[in-house]
Design a protein around this motif. Structure first.
Motif, PDB file in Angstrom:
ATOM      1  N   LEU A 124       0.833  -1.208   0.000  1.00 43.96           N
ATOM      2  CA  LEU A 124       0.000   0.000   0.000  1.00 43.96           C
ATOM      3  C   LEU A 124       0.868   1.259   0.000  1.00 43.96           C
ATOM      4  O   LEU A 124       1.663   1.478   0.905  1.00 43.96           O
ATOM      5  CB  LEU A 124      -0.914  -0.002   1.228  1.00 43.96           C
ATOM      6  CG  LEU A 124      -2.036   1.034   1.257  1.00 43.96           C
ATOM      7  CD1 LEU A 124      -3.024   0.795   0.122  1.00 43.96           C
ATOM      8  CD2 LEU A 124      -2.764   0.999   2.600  1.00 43.96           C
ATOM      9  N   SER A 125       0.710   2.081  -1.043  1.00 42.34           N
ATOM     10  CA  SER A 125       1.526   3.296  -1.165  1.00 42.34           C
ATOM     11  C   SER A 125       0.707   4.581  -1.069  1.00 42.34           C
ATOM     12  O   SER A 125       1.251   5.630  -0.753  1.00 42.34           O
ATOM     13  CB  SER A 125       2.295   3.281  -2.492  1.00 42.34           C
ATOM     14  OG  SER A 125       1.402   3.245  -3.592  1.00 42.34           O
ATOM     15  N   VAL A 126      -0.609   4.482  -1.345  1.00 40.98           N
ATOM     16  CA  VAL A 126      -1.477   5.664  -1.291  1.00 40.98           C
ATOM     17  C   VAL A 126      -2.692   5.340  -0.428  1.00 40.98           C
ATOM     18  O   VAL A 126      -3.402   4.364  -0.694  1.00 40.98           O
ATOM     19  CB  VAL A 126      -1.952   6.084  -2.696  1.00 40.98           C
ATOM     20  CG1 VAL A 126      -2.906   7.273  -2.605  1.00 40.98           C
ATOM     21  CG2 VAL A 126      -0.760   6.433  -3.581  1.00 40.98           C
ATOM     22  N   LEU A 127      -2.932   6.153   0.598  1.00 47.51           N
ATOM     23  CA  LEU A 127      -4.072   5.940   1.494  1.00 47.51           C
ATOM     24  C   LEU A 127      -4.746   7.277   1.767  1.00 47.51           C
ATOM     25  O   LEU A 127      -4.137   8.187   2.328  1.00 47.51           O
ATOM     26  CB  LEU A 127      -3.605   5.304   2.804  1.00 47.51           C
ATOM     27  CG  LEU A 127      -4.693   5.001   3.847  1.00 47.51           C
ATOM     28  CD1 LEU A 127      -5.747   4.062   3.285  1.00 47.51           C
ATOM     29  CD2 LEU A 127      -4.068   4.417   5.113  1.00 47.51           C
ATOM     30  N   ASP A 128      -6.012   7.388   1.348  1.00 51.48           N
ATOM     31  CA  ASP A 128      -6.791   8.609   1.555  1.00 51.48           C
ATOM     32  C   ASP A 128      -7.869   8.334   2.597  1.00 51.48           C
ATOM     33  O   ASP A 128      -8.827   7.605   2.352  1.00 51.48           O
ATOM     34  CB  ASP A 128      -7.432   9.041   0.230  1.00 51.48           C
ATOM     35  CG  ASP A 128      -8.157  10.388   0.349  1.00 51.48           C
ATOM     36  OD1 ASP A 128      -8.328  10.879   1.486  1.00 51.48           O
ATOM     37  OD2 ASP A 128      -8.560  10.944  -0.692  1.00 51.48           O
ATOM     38  N   LEU A 129      -7.696   8.932   3.790  1.00 52.93           N
ATOM     39  CA  LEU A 129      -8.663   8.813   4.880  1.00 52.93           C
ATOM     40  C   LEU A 129      -9.298  10.162   5.184  1.00 52.93           C
ATOM     41  O   LEU A 129      -9.817  10.371   6.280  1.00 52.93           O
ATOM     42  CB  LEU A 129      -7.967   8.265   6.133  1.00 52.93           C
ATOM     43  CG  LEU A 129      -7.341   6.864   6.006  1.00 52.93           C
ATOM     44  CD1 LEU A 129      -6.531   6.529   7.250  1.00 52.93           C
ATOM     45  CD2 LEU A 129      -8.407   5.815   5.762  1.00 52.93           C
ATOM     46  N   GLY A 130      -9.255  11.075   4.221  1.00 54.28           N
ATOM     47  CA  GLY A 130      -9.806  12.402   4.422  1.00 54.28           C
ATOM     48  C   GLY A 130     -11.269  12.365   4.832  1.00 54.28           C
ATOM     49  O   GLY A 130     -12.068  11.648   4.251  1.00 54.28           O
ATOM     50  N   ARG A 131     -11.605  13.128   5.881  1.00 53.80           N
ATOM     51  CA  ARG A 131     -12.973  13.239   6.403  1.00 53.80           C
ATOM     52  C   ARG A 131     -13.472  11.952   7.047  1.00 53.80           C
ATOM     53  O   ARG A 131     -14.672  11.820   7.291  1.00 53.80           O
ATOM     54  CB  ARG A 131     -13.946  13.653   5.297  1.00 53.80           C
ATOM     55  CG  ARG A 131     -13.566  14.916   4.552  1.00 53.80           C
ATOM     56  CD  ARG A 131     -13.652  16.134   5.427  1.00 53.80           C
ATOM     57  NE  ARG A 131     -13.193  17.323   4.744  1.00 53.80           N
ATOM     58  CZ  ARG A 131     -13.066  18.509   5.343  1.00 53.80           C
ATOM     59  NH1 ARG A 131     -13.348  18.626   6.628  1.00 53.80           N
ATOM     60  NH2 ARG A 131     -12.626  19.552   4.667  1.00 53.80           N
ATOM     61  N   CYS A 132     -12.584  11.005   7.306  1.00 48.72           N
ATOM     62  CA  CYS A 132     -12.967   9.812   8.078  1.00 48.72           C
ATOM     63  C   CYS A 132     -12.766  10.184   9.547  1.00 48.72           C
ATOM     64  O   CYS A 132     -11.681   9.990  10.114  1.00 48.72           O
ATOM     65  CB  CYS A 132     -12.113   8.615   7.690  1.00 48.72           C
ATOM     66  SG  CYS A 132     -12.330   8.101   5.968  1.00 48.72           S
ATOM     67  N   SER A 133     -13.786  10.718  10.154  1.00 45.66           N
ATOM     68  CA  SER A 133     -13.653  11.418  11.432  1.00 45.66           C
ATOM     69  C   SER A 133     -13.408  10.513  12.633  1.00 45.66           C
ATOM     70  O   SER A 133     -13.138  11.010  13.737  1.00 45.66           O
ATOM     71  CB  SER A 133     -14.903  12.274  11.683  1.00 45.66           C
ATOM     72  OG  SER A 133     -16.076  11.470  11.618  1.00 45.66           O
ATOM     73  N   LEU A 134     -13.481   9.189  12.464  1.00 49.52           N
ATOM     74  CA  LEU A 134     -13.242   8.277  13.585  1.00 49.52           C
ATOM     75  C   LEU A 134     -11.763   7.887  13.708  1.00 49.52           C
ATOM     76  O   LEU A 134     -11.363   7.260  14.681  1.00 49.52           O
ATOM     77  CB  LEU A 134     -14.085   7.004  13.420  1.00 49.52           C
ATOM     78  CG  LEU A 134     -15.602   7.182  13.392  1.00 49.52           C
ATOM     79  CD1 LEU A 134     -16.294   5.833  13.207  1.00 49.52           C
ATOM     80  CD2 LEU A 134     -16.093   7.844  14.680  1.00 49.52           C
ATOM     81  N   ILE A 135     -10.976   8.270  12.742  1.00 48.10           N
ATOM     82  CA  ILE A 135      -9.557   7.898  12.724  1.00 48.10           C
ATOM     83  C   ILE A 135      -8.792   8.710  13.770  1.00 48.10           C
ATOM     84  O   ILE A 135      -8.932   9.925  13.858  1.00 48.10           O
ATOM     85  CB  ILE A 135      -8.947   8.139  11.331  1.00 48.10           C
ATOM     86  CG1 ILE A 135      -9.686   7.324  10.273  1.00 48.10           C
ATOM     87  CG2 ILE A 135      -7.461   7.808  11.338  1.00 48.10           C
ATOM     88  CD1 ILE A 135      -9.689   5.839  10.530  1.00 48.10           C
ATOM     89  N   ASN A 136      -7.954   8.009  14.551  1.00 51.50           N
ATOM     90  CA  ASN A 136      -7.130   8.714  15.532  1.00 51.50           C
ATOM     91  C   ASN A 136      -5.690   8.190  15.529  1.00 51.50           C
ATOM     92  O   ASN A 136      -5.265   7.525  14.587  1.00 51.50           O
ATOM     93  CB  ASN A 136      -7.763   8.632  16.932  1.00 51.50           C
ATOM     94  CG  ASN A 136      -7.853   7.207  17.465  1.00 51.50           C
ATOM     95  OD1 ASN A 136      -7.062   6.332  17.096  1.00 51.50           O
ATOM     96  ND2 ASN A 136      -8.808   6.960  18.347  1.00 51.50           N
ATOM     97  N   ASP A 137      -4.961   8.452  16.583  1.00 59.99           N
ATOM     98  CA  ASP A 137      -3.537   8.113  16.634  1.00 59.99           C
ATOM     99  C   ASP A 137      -3.267   6.608  16.534  1.00 59.99           C
ATOM    100  O   ASP A 137      -2.167   6.204  16.133  1.00 59.99           O
ATOM    101  CB  ASP A 137      -2.925   8.654  17.927  1.00 59.99           C
ATOM    102  CG  ASP A 137      -2.934  10.172  17.996  1.00 59.99           C
ATOM    103  OD1 ASP A 137      -3.025  10.801  16.915  1.00 59.99           O
ATOM    104  OD2 ASP A 137      -2.864  10.730  19.102  1.00 59.99           O
ATOM    105  N   SER A 138      -4.248   5.785  16.889  1.00 53.35           N
ATOM    106  CA  SER A 138      -4.055   4.332  16.802  1.00 53.35           C
ATOM    107  C   SER A 138      -3.804   3.897  15.358  1.00 53.35           C
ATOM    108  O   SER A 138      -2.961   3.024  15.090  1.00 53.35           O
ATOM    109  CB  SER A 138      -5.273   3.597  17.362  1.00 53.35           C
ATOM    110  OG  SER A 138      -5.437   3.861  18.738  1.00 53.35           O
ATOM    111  N   SER A 139      -4.532   4.501  14.429  1.00 55.96           N
ATOM    112  CA  SER A 139      -4.310   4.195  13.016  1.00 55.96           C
ATOM    113  C   SER A 139      -2.924   4.647  12.575  1.00 55.96           C
ATOM    114  O   SER A 139      -2.233   3.942  11.832  1.00 55.96           O
ATOM    115  CB  SER A 139      -5.377   4.873  12.149  1.00 55.96           C
ATOM    116  OG  SER A 139      -6.637   4.269  12.307  1.00 55.96           O
ATOM    117  N   LEU A 140      -2.510   5.821  13.054  1.00 58.86           N
ATOM    118  CA  LEU A 140      -1.196   6.332  12.666  1.00 58.86           C
ATOM    119  C   LEU A 140      -0.065   5.485  13.235  1.00 58.86           C
ATOM    120  O   LEU A 140       1.006   5.373  12.621  1.00 58.86           O
ATOM    121  CB  LEU A 140      -1.043   7.787  13.112  1.00 58.86           C
ATOM    122  CG  LEU A 140      -1.463   8.824  12.051  1.00 58.86           C
ATOM    123  CD1 LEU A 140      -2.945   8.725  11.761  1.00 58.86           C
ATOM    124  CD2 LEU A 140      -1.107  10.236  12.488  1.00 58.86           C
TER     125      LEU A 140
END
Length: 389
Positions: A179-195
């Protein structure tokens, strides 16, 4: 109009009849072609209408067209079960419509060779969804199915899919090793755990976290100290308003970063953070829109350190003055400069920017237009495109 003579009619009929054997011969020849030969033929057909015509010839041609189809855009996901099995070799799947978890499970089982999954919703599509529609849209369960079934994914766009959370993203980045491109824009449930999970990726090149307001400096630390610090080329953090100067200082370690978007990251990003990102020498595009506590100090640092910069957006940076703008006058690479809603700039300052010989486009606040002499406007237009906003 002259009537045809019997002689002419006979000749015409004879010429038409002579074509019949050739048509029959052509059909016999084509009917002898195997699937591999037909696949080679249709591989050179790019136009989708021509491919559609090809598939209508007979059942064999229909099957071959489906087997060789590599991309599809779906407008009615509810019909997926009726046609998707025809396309087992798809590498690209696109749909901006509402898609359920069952749909994603079916896609994962039917198209295991997917490399590009584009499910981003346009703002217009997103606005059309009411609360009931939103509840029917896919969530982490659907993403888990995709992660387990499509391990070859290289590019995934989930923009505005508001029900996606950390569980789905973590599973995706662990399973999709390329995976080289990931667009999570406006996915408001995403937080530091994903990062934290993304911070372990060796392949990520583009990451969009626009509007992910739960992301904090801690999340940036996972990116800045992990493998992405050596691979990320484009990072979008617009509207991540929990970030501070400390988070900006962490970004200094991203040695390959070429594009950084910090628009509307809030008042806790000041000149300290601005000078930190200005030290990233590899940057080519930077967006600092509406960072109200960024001033000329940051701009002078950018002018001196970001020698590869070609585009800079300073919309709404109210503390920027002519002193900062003049520092860009001798930049050797800058091509695009946006100064809309920058109220402390006069037309004399703009004249100094024109010394930047590489400049191709400049956007100025429309309030400045009435004060700028027409001769000055014409002079700017001779050097670059002038826009008012």
């Amino acid at each position: 109009m002259c009537a045809s003579t019997p002689d002419q009619t006979g000749k015409l009929l004879k010429s038409q009849l002579s074509v019949v054997p050739r048509i029959v011969s052509f059909n016999k020849t084509m009917s002898k072609l195997g699937d591999d030969e037909l696949a080679l033929i249709i591989s050179s057909v790019i136009d989708q209408n021509d491919r559609q015509s090809f598939s209508l010839v007979c059942k064999q041609w229909l099957n071959v067209e489906g087997q060789t189809r590599l991309s599809i855009r779906v407008f009615e996901p509810e019909l997926l079960h009726k046609f998707l099995h025809r396309f087992p070799n798809l590498s690209t799947f696109e749909s901006s419509k509402r898609i359920t978890n069952n749909h994603l499970e079916f896609i994962a089982n039917t198209c295991p060779k997917l490399e590009f999954l584009n499910l981003k919703q346009q703002s217009v599509e997103s606005q059309k969804l009411d609360e009931f529609d939103d509840l029917l849209d896919f969530d982490d369960v659907g993403v888990l199915a995709i992660a387990n079934g499509c391990c070859k994914l290289c590019k995934v766009l989930f923009r505005r899919r508001r029900r996606i959370g950390n569980v789905g993203v973590i599973s995706l980045v662990k399973c999709a090793q390329s995976l080289s491109v990931l667009d999570l824009g406006r996915c408001s449930l995403i937080n530091d755990s994903s990062l934290e999970a993304i911070g372990c990726m060796n392949s990520i090149r583009v990451l969009n976290l626009e509007g992910c307001s739960l992301v904090t400096d801690k999340g940036l630390s996972f990116l800045a100290t992990g493998s992405p610090s050596r691979t990320l080329k484009r990072l979008v953090l617009a509207e991540c308003d929990r970030l501070t100067d400390f988070g900006m200082s962490l970004l200094q370690g991203m040695c390959c970063l070429e594009e950084l978007n910090l628009a509307e990251c809030g008042p806790r990003v000041t000149d300290n953070g601005g000078m930190a990102v200005a030290s990233i020498a590899s940057l080519k595009r930077m967006n600092l829109s509406w960072l109200i506590n960024v001033s000329d100090i940051t701009l002078v640092a950018i002018a001196g350190n970001c020698r590869n910069l070609i585009a800079l957006d300073l919309t709404g940076c109210e503390m920027i003055t002519g002193a900062g703008i003049r520092a860009l006058g001798y930049h050797e690479c800058l091509e695009s400069l946006v100064l809309a809603s920058c109220y402390n700039i006069c037309w004399d300052d703009v004249d100094m920017v024109l010394k930047c010989k590489s400049l191709r486009s400049i956007v100025l606040d429309k309030g400045l237009k009435m004060w700028m002499p027409m001769r000055m406007q014409e002079n700017i237009s001779r050097f670059c495109q002038l826009h008012w906003r």
